[in-house]
Enzyme design. Structure first.
Site, PDB file in Angstrom:
ATOM      1  N   ASP A   5     -41.326 -57.468 -38.240  1.00 25.20           N
ATOM      2  CA  ASP A   5     -41.065 -58.905 -38.204  1.00 25.20           C
ATOM      3  C   ASP A   5     -42.223 -59.626 -37.498  1.00 25.20           C
ATOM      4  OD1 ASP A   5     -39.683 -61.276 -38.553  1.00 25.20           O
ATOM      5  OD2 ASP A   5     -37.782 -60.465 -37.833  1.00 25.20           O
ATOM      6  N   ASP A  21     -34.966 -66.612 -44.409  1.00 17.65           N
ATOM      7  CA  ASP A  21     -33.923 -65.579 -44.446  1.00 17.65           C
ATOM      8  C   ASP A  21     -32.833 -65.938 -45.453  1.00 17.65           C
ATOM      9  OD1 ASP A  21     -35.356 -64.613 -42.341  1.00 17.65           O
ATOM     10  OD2 ASP A  21     -33.719 -64.718 -40.883  1.00 17.65           O
TER      11      ASP A  21
HETATM   12  C1  GLA Z   1     -35.946 -62.642 -38.771  1.00 21.38           C
HETATM   13  C2  GLA Z   1     -36.054 -61.914 -40.102  1.00 21.38           C
HETATM   14  C3  GLA Z   1     -34.675 -61.450 -40.516  1.00 21.38           C
HETATM   15  C4  GLA Z   1     -34.077 -60.540 -39.449  1.00 21.38           C
HETATM   16  C5  GLA Z   1     -34.046 -61.269 -38.115  1.00 21.38           C
HETATM   17  C6  GLA Z   1     -33.653 -60.342 -36.990  1.00 21.38           C
HETATM   18  O1  GLA Z   1     -35.244 -63.842 -38.885  1.00 21.38           O
HETATM   19  O2  GLA Z   1     -36.624 -62.745 -41.072  1.00 21.38           O
HETATM   20  O3  GLA Z   1     -34.744 -60.761 -41.761  1.00 21.38           O
HETATM   21  O4  GLA Z   1     -34.839 -59.369 -39.366  1.00 21.38           O
HETATM   22  O5  GLA Z   1     -35.332 -61.826 -37.800  1.00 21.38           O
HETATM   23  O6  GLA Z   1     -33.678 -60.965 -35.743  1.00 21.38           O
END
Ligand code: GLA
Length: 435
Positions: free
Chosen positions: A164, A225
């Site tokens: 990430d 997301d």
């Molecule tokens: C980000 C990523 C998600 C997930 C969260 C976890 O938002 O884009 O896919 O992994 O972090 O905290």
């Protein structure tokens, strides 16, 4: 002599092309087709209170259970292979040798044991870390520890890293971090799929260089997301279509655009919307990472996620990503070139009011006029499997689609149309079986 030189030149050119093509992708030999598996985030988020939520907290029990079900309920048989941990698995501090460590209460056996368990089922284990100082949920980041963390994951037997980009610092640190972790993973000698979010964090500041990103990553997130909601799926599709000129061509064996998890089998999507997500994720050559609860999933959602014909489109060996051909009032027409000159075609009805609507289009729209030239057979894959028979290159297709639903077709070109010669007749009546 002339022929020998010609063929030698041809062979040299072919090698040069292979080498050039090879130089573009992260050549760790992995993700030749989009990764398939299960990832905890969308469904289980950061639930760490196992006393309160013993069945849904992020613990070794959850991943062992999902691994069991992936084998016993047929997921592995159709290709789902990676059981992936997302954020919130870590302890808040590194150990006395600076290594990341799992939360001791939720992962009492440790990640090595969990990996052994997952491997004993014939599956692979994915884990999560972050390029910056902290993960998005506030656990220790890998900044300054790329080599150590890569080696720790390799020692544990991890097979995929989702990396990430929260708290990344400067743009240079972001880019350097993604590159360095890729190199660090390669240095371990273990085969570890490298799943990036580099372009997502980079885009607000500068345009991503996808050739470079593909050189370092096996797949990469571009957009926000995913949520368990139609507007989230719809926005992801719209973003992808609007940026297709810059992201489609780079995708291929070894490197894929990642529109995020499949949320099929959860709470927020209607049946038609679930069909749309599955069909379009196949068209987009997207990694198929389900985020759902395999202990509680409807037979219908399971049928869809395990549909071999859709999975075959997603995993097509040609590895070309599909794209939107047209957006016409409320209808979108998408296609994806497949091996053997075939095409997958999706018709999406974006209207959120009323009932089923008919979209009519000529087969000459497909594959730049070649998909059905001189003839083709058409198989409907979703919502149900149905044979649409033979068509010629100017057949008119009438496709009825539910609101927010999708009809997915596979068009297979055939050399000769048996009954009639292809003639230019745009107004040809559709055969009744496709109405
Ligand atoms: C980000 C990523 C998600 C997930 C969260 C976890 O938002 O884009 O896919 O992994 O972090 O905290």
């Amino acid at each position: 002599m002339g022929t020998a030189v010609g063929s030698w030149r041809g062979a040299t050119l072919a090698w040069v092309l292979v080498l050039l093509a090879g130089a573009e992708a992260l050549e760790n030999g992995l993700a030749r087709t989009p990764t398939m598996g299960w990832l905890h985030w969308e469904r289980f988020l950061c639930s760490t209170d196992c006393a309160r939520e013993p069945l849904s907290c992020i613990s070794e029990q959850l991943f062992m259970k999902m691994a069991d079900l992936m084998v016993s309920d047929g997921w592995k048989d159709v290709g789902y292979e990676y059981v992936c941990i997302d954020d919130c698995w870590m302890s808040l501090t590194r150990d006395d040798q600076d290594r990341l460590q799992p939360d001791p209460e939720r992962f009492p056996s440790g990640i090595r044991k969990l990996a052994d368990y997952v491997h004993s089922k014939g599956l692979k284990l994915g884990i999560y870390a972050d390029v910056g100082n902290k993960t998005c949920a506030g656990f220790p980041g890998s900044y300054g520890y790329y080599d150590l963390d890569a080696q720790t994951f390799a020692n544990w037997g991890v097979d995929l890293l989702k990396f990430d980009g929260c708290n990344y610092g400067t743009q240079d640190q972001l880019a350097e971090g993604y590159r360095n972790m890729s190199l660090a993973l390669n240095k371990t000698g273990r085969s570890i799929v490298y799943s990036c979010e580099w372009p997502l964090y980079m885009r607000p500041m500068q345009k991503p260089n996808y050739t470079e990103i593909k050189h370092y990553c096996n797949h990469w997130r571009n957009f926000a997301d995913i949520y368990d909601a139609w507007n989230s799926v719809r926005n992801t599709l719209e973003w992808t279509a609007l940026h297709q000129d810059s992201i489609v061509d780079v995708a291929g064996p070894g490197g894929w655009n990642d529109p995020d998890m499949l949320v099929i089998g959860n709470f927020g999507l209607s049946w038609d919307q679930q069909l749309t997500q599955m069909a379009l994720w196949a068209i987009m050559a997207a990694p198929l990472l389900m985020s759902n609860d395999l202990r509680h999933i409807s037979p219908q959602a399971k049928w869809l996620l395990q549909n071999k014909d859709v999975i075959a489109i997603n995993q097509d060996p040609l590895g070309k990503q599909g794209y939107r051909i047209s957006k016409d009032n409320n209808f979108e027409l998408w296609e994806r070139p497949l091996s053997g000159g075939a095409y997958a075609v999706a018709v999406l009805n974006r209207q959120e009011i009323g009932g089923p609507q008919i979209f009519s289009f000529s087969t000459s729209f497909l594959g730049n006029g070649l998909a059905c030239n001189p003839a083709c057979s058409i198989q409907q894959i979703l919502p149900t499997s149905k044979d649409w028979g033979l068509h010629n290159w100017v057949s008119l297709l009438n496709v009825e689609v539910n609101p927010t639903g999708t009809v997915l077709l596979k068009v297979v070109v055939i050399g000769e149309f048996p009954d009639e010669k292809p003639v230019m007749n745009i107004n040809k009546k559709p055969s009744p079986d496709i109405l």
